[in-house]
Write a protein that holds these residues in place. Sequence first.
Motif, PDB file in Angstrom:
ATOM      1  N   PHE A  61     -20.611  16.209  80.015  1.00 20.74           N
ATOM      2  CA  PHE A  61     -19.596  17.018  79.369  1.00 20.74           C
ATOM      3  C   PHE A  61     -18.263  16.408  79.780  1.00 20.74           C
ATOM      4  CE2 PHE A  61     -16.916  20.862  79.129  1.00 20.74           C
ATOM      5  CZ  PHE A  61     -17.246  21.288  77.867  1.00 20.74           C
ATOM      6  N   GLU A  62     -17.890  15.324  79.110  1.00 24.35           N
ATOM      7  CA  GLU A  62     -16.761  14.530  79.561  1.00 24.35           C
ATOM      8  C   GLU A  62     -15.416  15.151  79.203  1.00 24.35           C
ATOM      9  OE1 GLU A  62     -17.975  11.064  77.594  1.00 24.35           O
ATOM     10  OE2 GLU A  62     -19.534  10.629  79.055  1.00 24.35           O
ATOM     11  N   ASP A  63     -15.306  15.690  78.007  1.00 23.32           N
ATOM     12  CA  ASP A  63     -14.030  16.214  77.558  1.00 23.32           C
ATOM     13  C   ASP A  63     -13.919  17.698  77.892  1.00 23.32           C
ATOM     14  OD1 ASP A  63     -13.483  13.738  76.463  1.00 23.32           O
ATOM     15  OD2 ASP A  63     -14.339  14.279  74.524  1.00 23.32           O
ATOM     16  N   ASP A  64     -12.809  18.064  78.531  1.00 22.50           N
ATOM     17  CA  ASP A  64     -12.545  19.471  78.785  1.00 22.50           C
ATOM     18  C   ASP A  64     -12.073  20.100  77.491  1.00 22.50           C
ATOM     19  OD1 ASP A  64     -13.110  18.945  81.417  1.00 22.50           O
ATOM     20  OD2 ASP A  64     -11.015  18.760  82.019  1.00 22.50           O
ATOM     21  N   LYS A  65     -12.574  21.284  77.188  1.00 20.35           N
ATOM     22  CA  LYS A  65     -12.177  21.996  75.977  1.00 20.35           C
ATOM     23  C   LYS A  65     -10.989  22.892  76.311  1.00 20.35           C
ATOM     24  CE  LYS A  65     -15.827  20.433  73.835  1.00 20.35           C
ATOM     25  NZ  LYS A  65     -15.763  19.257  73.065  1.00 20.35           N
ATOM     26  N   VAL A  66      -9.821  22.541  75.813  1.00 14.14           N
ATOM     27  CA  VAL A  66      -8.603  23.308  76.074  1.00 14.14           C
ATOM     28  C   VAL A  66      -8.680  24.629  75.326  1.00 14.14           C
ATOM     29  CG1 VAL A  66      -6.091  23.345  75.849  1.00 14.14           C
ATOM     30  CG2 VAL A  66      -7.252  21.221  76.448  1.00 14.14           C
ATOM     31  N   LEU A  67      -8.405  25.719  76.025  1.00 11.31           N
ATOM     32  CA  LEU A  67      -8.430  27.057  75.439  1.00 11.31           C
ATOM     33  C   LEU A  67      -7.035  27.365  74.909  1.00 11.31           C
ATOM     34  CD1 LEU A  67     -10.460  28.806  78.273  1.00 11.31           C
ATOM     35  CD2 LEU A  67     -11.330  27.898  76.112  1.00 11.31           C
ATOM     36  N   ALA A  80      -8.531  25.309  80.524  1.00 12.52           N
ATOM     37  CA  ALA A  80      -9.563  24.549  79.829  1.00 12.52           C
ATOM     38  C   ALA A  80     -10.933  24.945  80.362  1.00 12.52           C
ATOM     39  CB  ALA A  80      -9.350  23.050  80.029  1.00 12.52           C
ATOM     40  N   LEU A  81     -11.932  24.864  79.483  1.00 11.40           N
ATOM     41  CA  LEU A  81     -13.311  25.081  79.879  1.00 11.40           C
ATOM     42  C   LEU A  81     -13.819  23.761  80.434  1.00 11.40           C
ATOM     43  CD1 LEU A  81     -15.794  26.983  79.907  1.00 11.40           C
ATOM     44  CD2 LEU A  81     -16.373  26.063  77.670  1.00 11.40           C
ATOM     45  N   LYS A  82     -14.266  23.765  81.679  1.00 11.22           N
ATOM     46  CA  LYS A  82     -14.690  22.548  82.355  1.00 11.22           C
ATOM     47  C   LYS A  82     -16.112  22.717  82.872  1.00 11.22           C
ATOM     48  CE  LYS A  82     -10.026  21.453  83.869  1.00 11.22           C
ATOM     49  NZ  LYS A  82      -9.247  20.836  84.932  1.00 11.22           N
ATOM     50  N   ARG A  85     -20.277  20.900  89.173  1.00 11.99           N
ATOM     51  CA  ARG A  85     -21.646  20.707  89.654  1.00 11.99           C
ATOM     52  C   ARG A  85     -22.458  22.009  89.684  1.00 11.99           C
ATOM     53  NH1 ARG A  85     -21.120  19.130  95.954  1.00 11.99           N
ATOM     54  NH2 ARG A  85     -23.362  19.026  95.729  1.00 11.99           N
ATOM     55  N   TYR A  86     -21.799  23.169  89.635  1.00 14.99           N
ATOM     56  CA  TYR A  86     -22.512  24.446  89.630  1.00 14.99           C
ATOM     57  C   TYR A  86     -22.450  25.143  88.283  1.00 14.99           C
ATOM     58  CZ  TYR A  86     -22.408  23.650  94.597  1.00 14.99           C
ATOM     59  OH  TYR A  86     -22.548  23.085  95.832  1.00 14.99           O
ATOM     60  N   GLY A  87     -22.045  24.435  87.239  1.00 22.92           N
ATOM     61  CA  GLY A  87     -22.007  25.021  85.906  1.00 22.92           C
ATOM     62  C   GLY A  87     -20.593  25.040  85.338  1.00 22.92           C
ATOM     63  N   PHE A  88     -20.411  25.809  84.281  1.00 21.93           N
ATOM     64  CA  PHE A  88     -19.125  25.872  83.591  1.00 21.93           C
ATOM     65  C   PHE A  88     -18.162  26.804  84.323  1.00 21.93           C
ATOM     66  CE2 PHE A  88     -21.969  24.532  80.193  1.00 21.93           C
ATOM     67  CZ  PHE A  88     -21.235  23.489  79.658  1.00 21.93           C
ATOM     68  N   PHE A  89     -16.877  26.476  84.218  1.00 22.38           N
ATOM     69  CA  PHE A  89     -15.829  27.326  84.769  1.00 22.38           C
ATOM     70  C   PHE A  89     -14.555  27.093  83.974  1.00 22.38           C
ATOM     71  CE2 PHE A  89     -15.348  23.343  86.972  1.00 22.38           C
ATOM     72  CZ  PHE A  89     -13.983  23.166  87.123  1.00 22.38           C
TER      73      PHE A  89
END
Length: 189
Positions: A61-67, A80-82, A85-89
């Motif tokens: 998941f290389e690109d962070d999705k800007v909110l 941004a949705l990033k 190592r422990y999942g999405f944040f």
Amino acid sequence: MSKNDEKLFTVHEHALEKEYETCPQCGAELSIKNAKSGPFLGCNNYPTCDYSRPLSNQSHFEDDKVLVGSECPECQHELALKRGRYGFFIGCTQFPTCNYMSKTETPDETGIDCPQCKSGELLQKKSRFGKIFYSCNKYPKCKYIINFKPVSEECPDCKWGILVEKKTSNGKQLICPQKSCGYKRALLE
């Protein structure tokens, strides 16, 4: 097995079907290897050749999705949705200047008081591997944790504050979580 069946499964026929990919750096054979981040193709000449590439694009998941329209409470830049190592944040786009982050999931309240500290409440949480567990919301003062769903019912034998619901080969049972107590009974549905 008859002699005709043996001819169906000869080794040389299956060896021809398997094609090997070669390393673009050294020309050696590539093979599938596993790591914490998932499977990947790696060169068999490792450590002489360090070529590797991921097997699937889904693991990265290389690109962070800007909110769009969101604002960091600390520096007022966009969030941004990033993926960590422990999942999405959700984190600030100005990292490492701003270290703001929040988890995407919040623990579910059970409404059951912690039987150990008697001042906290048990929360349903999920481990990084996806397993559900229940722990006290007063952590780190109270480190009480159980792996089964708590039921707000006092144990009739040892007077512990809760029982847990556990699926066994005999069906669902209510069991005392204290190891020294052996109380259990069938759960009536």
